[in-house]
Each structure stands twice: as C-alpha cells, then as structure tokens.
Write a protein that holds these residues in place. Structure first.
Motif, PDB file in Angstrom:
ATOM      1  N   GLY A 133       0.815  -1.223  -0.009  1.00  0.00           N
ATOM      2  CA  GLY A 133      -0.069  -0.025  -0.043  1.00  0.00           C
ATOM      3  C   GLY A 133       0.967   1.179   0.079  1.00  0.00           C
ATOM      4  N   GLY A 134       1.910   1.428   0.787  1.00  0.00           N
ATOM      5  CA  GLY A 134       2.894   2.538   0.823  1.00  0.00           C
ATOM      6  C   GLY A 134       2.228   3.770   1.609  1.00  0.00           C
ATOM      7  N   TYR A 135       1.324   3.413   2.417  1.00  0.00           N
ATOM      8  CA  TYR A 135       0.732   4.637   2.937  1.00  0.00           C
ATOM      9  C   TYR A 135       0.685   4.669   4.484  1.00  0.00           C
ATOM     10  N   ILE A 136       1.643   3.458   4.904  1.00  0.00           N
ATOM     11  CA  ILE A 136       1.999   3.384   6.217  1.00  0.00           C
ATOM     12  C   ILE A 136       3.559   3.329   6.326  1.00  0.00           C
ATOM     13  N   VAL A 137       4.042   4.305   7.190  1.00  0.00           N
ATOM     14  CA  VAL A 137       5.544   4.537   7.056  1.00  0.00           C
ATOM     15  C   VAL A 137       6.141   3.096   7.766  1.00  0.00           C
ATOM     16  N   GLU A 138       7.298   2.720   7.213  1.00  0.00           N
ATOM     17  CA  GLU A 138       7.594   1.217   7.439  1.00  0.00           C
ATOM     18  C   GLU A 138       8.060   1.001   8.960  1.00  0.00           C
ATOM     19  N   GLU A 139       8.363   2.042   9.936  1.00  0.00           N
ATOM     20  CA  GLU A 139       8.505   1.571  11.299  1.00  0.00           C
ATOM     21  C   GLU A 139       7.214   1.349  11.903  1.00  0.00           C
ATOM     22  N   ARG A 140       5.967   1.428  11.323  1.00  0.00           N
ATOM     23  CA  ARG A 140       4.817   1.311  12.147  1.00  0.00           C
ATOM     24  C   ARG A 140       4.229   0.173  11.543  1.00  0.00           C
ATOM     25  N   ILE A 141       4.588  -0.506  10.649  1.00  0.00           N
ATOM     26  CA  ILE A 141       3.958  -1.691  10.055  1.00  0.00           C
ATOM     27  C   ILE A 141       3.874  -3.095  11.119  1.00  0.00           C
ATOM     28  N   PRO A 142       4.913  -3.436  11.773  1.00  0.00           N
ATOM     29  CA  PRO A 142       4.905  -4.258  12.648  1.00  0.00           C
ATOM     30  C   PRO A 142       3.768  -3.749  13.691  1.00  0.00           C
ATOM     31  N   ALA A 143       3.656  -2.887  14.138  1.00  0.00           N
ATOM     32  CA  ALA A 143       2.650  -2.610  15.104  1.00  0.00           C
ATOM     33  C   ALA A 143       1.242  -2.691  14.562  1.00  0.00           C
TER      34      ALA A 143
END
Length: 282
Positions: A133-143
C-alpha cells in the motif's frame, strides 16, 4: 435519571474509554462514583455505555472528579461532539472503534473486493499488504500488523460472532508477498477461517468493500474504509442498502462447499503456479 440516546459504534467506544479512565483513577464502582458526583446511578451507566450524550457540564464534573486537566477535558468534549451522528469518519489508522465494534457484534458480514478479509489474514499476508500500500511508514508496520492479528482473537471466543465473509475472485488473484505467503493465506482461508463464499469475476456486480455489524441491543452499523478514512454508518437507509447488497451477493456467490473446493485447488497447486494468475471461476 439520564435520558438514554441510541448509541453508535463511536459513542460506545468513548463510553468504554471513560469507564477505563474511572477504573484507573479510582476504586469506586460506577454506582458509588455517581453518588460522589451527586448523579443518579443510571447516568454514569448510560454515559459509560455510550447511550447518553453528555453536556459540557457533565464532562467537566465527571473528569474533574477523576483529577483530569483542561486539556483532557477539551479532547473528550471535541470527540463527543459528533459521537452520536449517523455518519462517523475517522482517520485510517484509528483502529480502536473498529476493534470494539467487531468485539461486541453478534454477526459480522463482510464483502472484500481486493484483499483477504482482515479477520482472516495471516501475519505475513498483512505485512506484505501494508508494504504494498505504501501509506504507512515502515517502522509502524509491525505494530499495525500485530493489531490486525490481535483482533482475530474474537474468533476463538466461546461467544464469538457469527461471521460470513464474501471474497471476490480478484482478492484471490492479487499477488501479496511471495508464493509461500499466498499458499499459507489460502490454507488459512480453507482450514482456519469462518464461513467463506467466493464471488466469481463473472458476477454482474459493481460494489465496494463493506462490513455490516449487528448487535444484541444496538442498531446495526455499516462500515467501509479507504487508505484515507474509515466510515461508520447507522443511517437506516444506508443499512437497508447494505442488506440489499448482501442479498445480491448471496445470489451470485459460490456456495460454501463450492468455495472450499476452489480454495482447496489453490492450496494444492505447485508453488510456481501461484506466481501466475489463477483460472477464472465459473
């Protein structure tokens, strides 16, 4: 005695949040807290159940008794302002109201056009989907992946909601992650998911993804989302239109047994074939 107001998914969320604030700030029960406030006990109960639209004075009295400051009060006042509207729009990464609606629903009926339903996704599929999707910054993806998987715990409860997921053929064909990710996702749909009915690409139907939650003592809620916003709807006309959509889906979708046969075919394919677009369904 407080006058009860028909609740919404968001007002119930805010009421639950107030209850948690009370329980963290004092050892008083709701009834005992009402006595301290000089309120009828039903007023605290209806407020904390999202069935009472508090006035500014109500919120001042409730929150100041719990030692909260003006900034805390202003935040709750702003959020309660539109809590009882028939259409509630939230930013896309606010998942609390969504999770609470799922957790309190008696039935969950959904239609997904481009992806596997969130309540049936594997962690690896969810992770790959967010990265696509590319709309969530990578560091937030695990959460956010953890939050999505944690929501699936409701399906393991003894009183879990009755779920029916309509999944469009396009969602099965959309490559998310590598072949192993897709293989594992197909297997979860086949062996570990609630009721699944697949909508063939040949079906004459134009509709966006949506969910209908139905509750024991509250009005149904229709829900849809995009990358930008989540929309919760309790407008009776919109609920009626949502029911008509699901009636139509029941007509055009494969039945549960046929859908399981299709999923079994996907699970049984060699991995290299999963990198190619699968056959169109009948």
């Amino acid at each position: 005695m407080a006058t009860s107001t028909p609740s919404t998914a968001y007002s119930r969320d805010l009421g639950e949040e107030l209850r948690k604030v009370r329980e963290k700030s004092t050892d008083l029960t709701g009834a005992a807290f009402a006595v301290k406030l000089g309120w009828d006990p039903s007023k605290v109960s209806t407020l904390e159940n999202g069935k009472y639209r508090p006035s500014e004075i109500d919120l001042v009295q409730y929150l100041s008794m719990l030692g909260k400051d003006i900034d805390f009060f202003e935040d709750f006042k702003r959020r309660f302002r539109n809590a009882f509207e028939e259409y509630i729009v939230q930013v896309s990464d606010n998942l609390k109201t969504l999770a609470m609606a799922e957790a309190t629903a008696l039935t969950v009926t959904s239609y997904d056009t481009q992806a596997i339903p969130g309540l049936s996704q594997t962690p690896e599929y969810a992770d790959s989907l967010y990265r696509m999707g590319g709309y969530i910054v990578e560091e937030r993806i695990p959460a956010v992946v953890k939050c999505r998987i944690d929501r699936q715990a409701i399906l393991n409860r003894h009183d879990r909601p009755e779920c029916l997921f309509y999944v469009h053929e396009h969602a099965l064909h959309t490559q998310v992650g590598d072949a192993q990710v897709m293989q594992d996702q197909y297997a979860k749909l086949l062996f570990g998911a609630p009721r699944i009915r697949i909508v063939p690409a040949s079906a004459r139907l134009v509709a966006t993804s949506c969910v209908l939650w139905e509750f024991d003592k509250a009005m149904p809620v229709a829900f849809t989302s995009t990358d930008l916003a989540k929309v919760f709807v309790q407008d009776p006309a919109a609920i009626a239109r949502t029911r008509l959509l699901f009636d139509r889906l029941a007509e055009v979708a494969l039945d549960e047994e046929e859908s399981r046969k299709v999923l079994a075919d996907y699970v049984g394919r060699p991995r290299e074939e999963l990198n190619e677009r699968g056959p169109r369904l009948a």
